[in-house]
Enzyme design. Structure first.
Site, PDB file in Angstrom:
ATOM      1  CG  ASP A 116      -3.135   8.096  -1.750  1.00  0.00           C
ATOM      2  OD1 ASP A 116      -3.253   8.871  -0.680  1.00  0.00           O
ATOM      3  OD2 ASP A 116      -2.868   6.887  -1.842  1.00  0.00           O
ATOM      4  NE  ARG A 139      -0.735   1.898   3.437  1.00  0.00           N
ATOM      5  CZ  ARG A 139       0.640   2.536   3.583  1.00  0.00           C
ATOM      6  NH1 ARG A 139       1.617   2.162   4.114  1.00  0.00           N
ATOM      7  NH2 ARG A 139       0.454   3.760   3.568  1.00  0.00           N
TER       8      ARG A 139
HETATM    9  O1  MRU Z   1      -4.989   3.291   1.980  1.00  0.00           O
HETATM   10  P1  MRU Z   1      -3.432   3.476   1.746  1.00  0.00           P
HETATM   11  O2  MRU Z   1      -2.650   3.017   2.894  1.00  0.00           O
HETATM   12  O3  MRU Z   1      -2.642   2.868   0.538  1.00  0.00           O
HETATM   13  O4  MRU Z   1      -3.101   5.082   1.646  1.00  0.00           O
HETATM   14  C1  MRU Z   1      -2.004   5.769   1.595  1.00  0.00           C
HETATM   15  C2  MRU Z   1      -1.863   7.259   1.757  1.00  0.00           C
HETATM   16  O5  MRU Z   1      -2.897   7.687   1.695  1.00  0.00           O
HETATM   17  C3  MRU Z   1      -0.591   7.784   1.717  1.00  0.00           C
HETATM   18  O6  MRU Z   1      -0.639   8.865   2.667  1.00  0.00           O
HETATM   19  C4  MRU Z   1      -0.206   8.034   0.544  1.00  0.00           C
HETATM   20  O7  MRU Z   1      -0.604   7.088  -0.533  1.00  0.00           O
HETATM   21  C5  MRU Z   1       1.391   8.358   0.379  1.00  0.00           C
HETATM   22  S1  MRU Z   1       2.526   7.285   0.522  1.00  0.00           S
HETATM   23  C6  MRU Z   1       4.149   8.097   0.458  1.00  0.00           C
END
Ligand code: MRU
Length: 329
Positions: free
Chosen positions: A225, A44
Site C-alpha cells: 500500500d 479496494r
Molecule cells: O484493505 P485493502 O483490501 O484495500 O488492502 C489491500 C492490500 O493490502 C493489498 O495488498 C495492496 O493494496 C496491494 S493491491 C495490488
C-alpha cells in the site's frame, strides 16, 4: 474484465463486498458515492483506490461546476477516504491538478487508469523473471491479501506475476493466505485464481510461517500500500508475520507494486498512518458482546526483511529512493 472503469458518464466498479457470491457492478455518479465505496471496501487495493480517487475528482468537477470551494472540499474528502495507501491521495491530487475543467480531469483520470494497466503488464513480466531466477522453474508461492485485477484495474501486481508464471508453465503451486478479518485472500484471491484456472490452496494466516518452515513454500510474493523512502513495506496486516517466517525459513520475500505506490516523501513505515477499522470486524459474532479489540488494517515490514521490490520500472533491494538495485533485476 476491468474491475473499475469510466462508462457512460459514471464510475463503474465491481462491488468487492459481494464477491465471491455475486458479481454486482455499481454505477457511482457522485463524490459521496465514491468516498462511501472506498470506505466500505467495495473498491479496494492501493492502485484501484487511486484510480477511483482520480475518477472521483472528475465527478466532483461535474457535480460542483463553477464552485471552486466545493470542488476543493470534495478533493479533500476523496484524498482522506482511507489513510494508508499512498495511491489514493496521490492520484486524487494529480487529477485535481486539472480542475476546474471536467474534460481535463476526466482525461487525466483515464491516463492514470491506463498507466496502471500498463504497469501490471510490466510487473508481471519483471516479477516472473525474478521468481524464475531466484527459485527456478516450478516455484511454490504463498501470497497474502488480494493483489489481482480487483485490486488494480486488470491483472494486478503480485497476482499478475503468478498469472504470468502459470502462462509460462513455471508455477509449482499457490497458497492463498485468508487475510483476517475481511478475508480478501479467501474471498477474492481464490475467486481470481479459480477464474484463471490456476490450482491453489487456502490457508489460515497463522499457518504461513509454519508452512514455510516445513518446506512447502519457495517464496512469498505480495503487494504493498506504500513503499517508504527507506524501503519499508506497508501492506495488509499479516504481511510482517509472513516476512519473519520467510526470513526464518531462508526463502525470498518479494513485494510487487507499481511506482504509484512508492512514496519517497515518507521516510519510513513509522511515519505512515495505519488505518484501524474498529472492533466490529474483529469481534464479529465469536467474541462476547462488548469485547474490546485492536484492528490495524496494515502493518510495516522493515526493508531488511524484503528480498526485492519489483515495480513496473525497476527491481531493487534496500532503499526506495536510492540506487541500491538488486543485480538480478
Ligand atoms: O484493505 P485493502 O483490501 O484495500 O488492502 C489491500 C492490500 O493490502 C493489498 O495488498 C495492496 O493494496 C496491494 S493491491 C495490488
Amino acid at each position: 474484465m476491468r474491475s473499475i472503469d469510466w462508462i457512460d458518464g459514471a464510475l463503474v466498479i465491481v462491488d468487492q463486498t459481494r464477491l465471491p457470491g455475486e458479481t454486482v457492478f455499481l454505477r457511482l455518479t457522485s463524490v459521496e458515492d465514491v468516498v462511501g465505496a472506498i470506505r466500505r471496501l467495495a473498491v479496494r487495493g492501493a492502485p484501484a483506490i487511486g484510480v477511483a480517487g482520480a475518477f472521483g475528482v472528475a465527478l466532483a468537477a461535474r457535480q460542483h461546476e463553477g464552485d471552486a470551494a466545493a470542488q476543493a472540499h470534495a478533493v479533500h474528502l476523496l484524498e482522506n477516504a482511507r489513510p494508508t495507501a499512498v495511491n489514493l491521495a496521490r492520484q486524487a491530487r494529480r487529477a485535481a491538478g486539472r480542475l476546474p475543467s471536467f474534460d481535463a480531469v476526466l482525461a487525466e483520470a483515464m491516463r492514470i487508469r491506463d498507466e496502471e494497466i500498463a504497469s501490471s503488464t510490466e510487473m508481471a513480466r519483471r516479477g516472473a523473471d525474478l521468481v524464475e531466477r531466484l527459485c527456478g522453474t516450478g516455484a511454490r508461492l504463498l501470497t497474502h491479501c488480494n493483489t489481482g485485477g480487483l485490486a488494480t484495474v486488470v491483472d494486478g501486481t503480485a497476482l499478475a506475476v503468478i498469472f504470468e508464471l502459470y502462462r509460462r508453465g513455471a508455477l509449482g503451486g499457490v497458497i492463498a493466505s485468508e487475510t483476517r478479518p475481511l478475508l480478501q485472500g479467501a474471498r477474492l484471491t481464490t475467486w481470481e485464481l479459480g477464474r484463471a484456472g490456476i490450482p491453489h490452496r487456502l490457508a489460515v494466516d497463522s499457518a504461513g510461517p509454519f508452512l514455510m518452515a516445513r518446506g512447502e513454500v519457495d517464496a512469498v510474493i505480495l503487494g504493498a500500500d506504500r513503499i517508504c523512502a527507506n524501503g519499508d513495506v506497508v501492506n495488509k496486516i499479516g504481511t510482517y508475520a509472513h516476512a519473519l517466517g520467510a526470513r526464518a525459513a531462508g526463502i525470498p520475500f518479494i513485494c510487487v507494486a507499481p511506482e504509484s505506490t512508492v512514496d519517497t516523501a515518507t521516510a519510513s513505515g513509522a511515519d505512515v498512518e495505519i488505518e484501524d477499522r474498529g472492533a466490529a470486524e474483529v469481534v464479529g459474532t465469536a467474541a462476547p458482546a462488548g469485547t474490546a479489540a485492536v484492528n490495524p488494517a496494515f502493518d510495516v515490514t522493515p526493508a531488511g526483511l524484503v528480498t526485492a521490490v519489483v515495480t513496473d520500472t525497476r527491481t531493487f533491494s534496500g532503499r526506495a529512493d536510492g540506487a541500491d538495485r538488486l543485480a538480478v533485476g
